[in-house]
Design an enzyme around this catalytic site. Structure first.
Site: not given
Length: 384
Positions: A75, A100, A102, A134, A161, A356
Site C-alpha cells: 500500500d 502506518c 507504508h 487507509e 504489514h 497511526h
C-alpha cells in the site's frame, strides 16, 4: 542498476517518508515509484498504470518457466496525522504522515522488485502498488474496476504489514484471521421535537437512542460465540440544540470489528433487528447505514499460509513469531476473499509507539531483514 543495496533502500525509504499523501491523491508517490522502477533492468518487466485507478501501479516480472503468477501487494497512501518524531526526514506535507509505515512497505517491495528484475524468477511475479488502503477501499476498487485481468491476474497474493510491537526484522503470521474486518455504523433516529415541559406532545429521540445503545451492548455478549471475538464501539452521539428542547433527531456513529466475514454479517443482522424494534417501540423512524467497503477480515488461506509459516520457521536466519489476531482493519482482506493468499507482519521494533501514532519511528534495520526473508520465501515457493 544492480539490486538496491542497504544504503540506497534507506534513502528511498526516507524520501517516501517525506512525501506522504492521502488516499487517491498519491500522485507524487506514484511518480517517485515510477522513477525508481525506471532505473531497474527492464528485460523482464511490464509496467502498467491503470487509467481507472491512476495512482495505482502494476509491475509484472516475466518468469522463466511460469506455472503461476504470484502477486505481491504494497500500500502507498498515508494518514491525516501531524508528525511528531523530530526526524530530519520528517513529513514535508503538513498534517500528513506515514504513520502506518507504508513507506516501509513500499521500500520492501521496491527492493524485491529490483532483485527479480536482475534475477529472472521461475514464476511470474506481479507487484501491486495499491493506493487508498487507509480509506476509500483501494483494494476493492482495484478488483471491481477490472485491474486484475489477463496477464495481470494473480493466482495467489501476499502482502505484509509492519508491526512496531515485534522485534526489528521479525516475521509474524498465523493461520486463520490476521486482521479483523471493519464496518462503519451510522444510525439516525427521527422523532418529533417539542418543549421540555410537554413531553407528551413530542417523541424524544434521545430516550430511544439511549435504549438502543444499551441493547446494542448485548449483541457481542449474547449473539456471538464466546470463544470467538467481535467488537461494537459507538464512539459518537449527537442530539439536540439546547437543554429545554426535546430533540427530534439523534445520530449515533460507531464501528463493528469481527474476525470472520460471517461474524460481521451476523452482527449486521442483529443491528438491523434492534433498529427495527426500536423504531416500532418508540414509534419513530430509525435509519441504519452499514458501510464495510473493502475492509473485510484478513483471512489467510490455510494451505498457502501453512506453507509460508513452515518456510519461515525452518529458516535459521528468520526470527518467526506466531501472532494473535488484531482488531485493526486492513483492506487486503477483500483481495484475499477473491484470491488465495497470506498477509503477515514485519516487525519494526518501536514498542513505545503504535500504528497511526504521530511518533511512529520504525527501526530501519528491519527493512533488509524483511526483504531477505520474503525473497527467500518467494524463491522457495516457485520451486514447488
Amino acid at each position: 542498476m544492480t539490486v538496491l543495496n542497504e544504503e540506497e533502500l534507506i534513502l528511498i525509504r526516507r524520501h517516501l517518508h517525506e512525501i506522504p499523501e492521502l488516499a487517491l491523491q498519491e500522485k507524487q508517490t506514484h511518480q517517485y515509484l515510477l522513477k525508481i522502477i525506471a532505473d531497474f533492468k527492464q528485460d523482464y518487466l511490464t509496467i502498467k498504470t491503470p487509467p481507472q485507478l491512476p495512482t495505482a501501479l502494476l509491475v509484472l516480472v516475466k518468469g522463466k518457466n511460469p506455472q503461476r503468477t504470484i502477486g505481491y501487494r504494497t500500500d502507498i497512501d498515508a494518514l491525516p496525522v501531524t508528525e511528531q518524531t523530530g526526524l530530519k526526514f520528517a513529513s514535508k506535507h503538513p498534517g500528513i504522515m506515514h504513520a502506518c509505515g507504508h513507506d516501509i512497505h513500499m521500500t520492501v517491495a521496491l527492493v524485491l522488485l529490483s532483485y527479480f528484475s536482475e534475477n529472472q524468477p521461475q514464476d511470474n511475479l506481479l507487484f501491486f502498488f495499491q493506493p487508498a488502503e487507509e480509506s476509500e477501499s483501494g483494494g476493492k476498487q482495484a478488483y471491481e474496476k477490472g485491474i486484475f485481468t489477463g496477464k495481470f491476474k494473480p493466482d495467489e497474493f501476499y502482502g505484509l504489514h509492519d508491526n512496531p510491537e515485534l522485534p526489528a526484522g521479525a516475521i509474524g503470521c498465523r493461520l486463520g484471521t490476521l486482521f479483523a474486518g471493519t464496518t462503519e455504523v451510522n444510525i439516525d433516529l427521527i422523532g418529533k421535537g417539542g418543549h421540555a415541559a410537554f413531553p407528551q406532545n413530542a417523541n424524544d429521540t434521545v430516550v430511544a437512542a439511549a435504549s438502543l445503545i444499551m441493547q446494542i451492548q448485548t449483541v457481542i455478549s449474547r449473539s456471538i460465540d464466546p470463544i470467538q471475538s467481535g467488537v461494537i464501539t459507538l464512539g459518537k452521539v449527537r442530539a439536540g440544540t439546547i437543554r429545554n428542547v426535546i430533540a427530534d433527531h439523534t445520530r449515533i456513529e460507531g464501528t463493528i470489528r469481527g474476525l470472520t466475514q460471517q461474524m460481521i454479517l451476523k452482527i449486521d443482522q442483529r443491528l438491523k433487528d434492534l433498529c427495527a424494534g426500536i423504531g416500532r417501540s418508540y414509534n419513530m423512524e430509525v435509519k441504519l447505514d452499514l458501510n464495510q467497503g473493502g475492509y473485510w477480515p484478513v483471512e489467510n488461506n490455510p494451505e498457502l499460509t501453512k506453507n509460508f509459516i513452515q518456510y519461515m520457521k525452518n529458516n535459521p536466519d528468520v526470527n518467526f513469531i506466531e501472532t494473535k489476531p488484531k482488531m485493526t482493519g486492513e483492506d487486503f482482506g477483500f483481495l484475499l476473499a477473491k484470491f488465495p493468499g497470506t498477509m503477515f507482519w514485519l516487525g519494526v521494533g518501536d514498542p513505545n509507539s503504535q500504528l497511526h501514532s504521530a511518533t511512529l519511528n520504525p527501526d530501519e534495520k528491519s527493512i533488509e531483514r524483511g526483504i531477505n526473508a520474503i525473497k527467500g520465501f518467494l524463491i522457495a515457493r516457485m520451486e514447488k
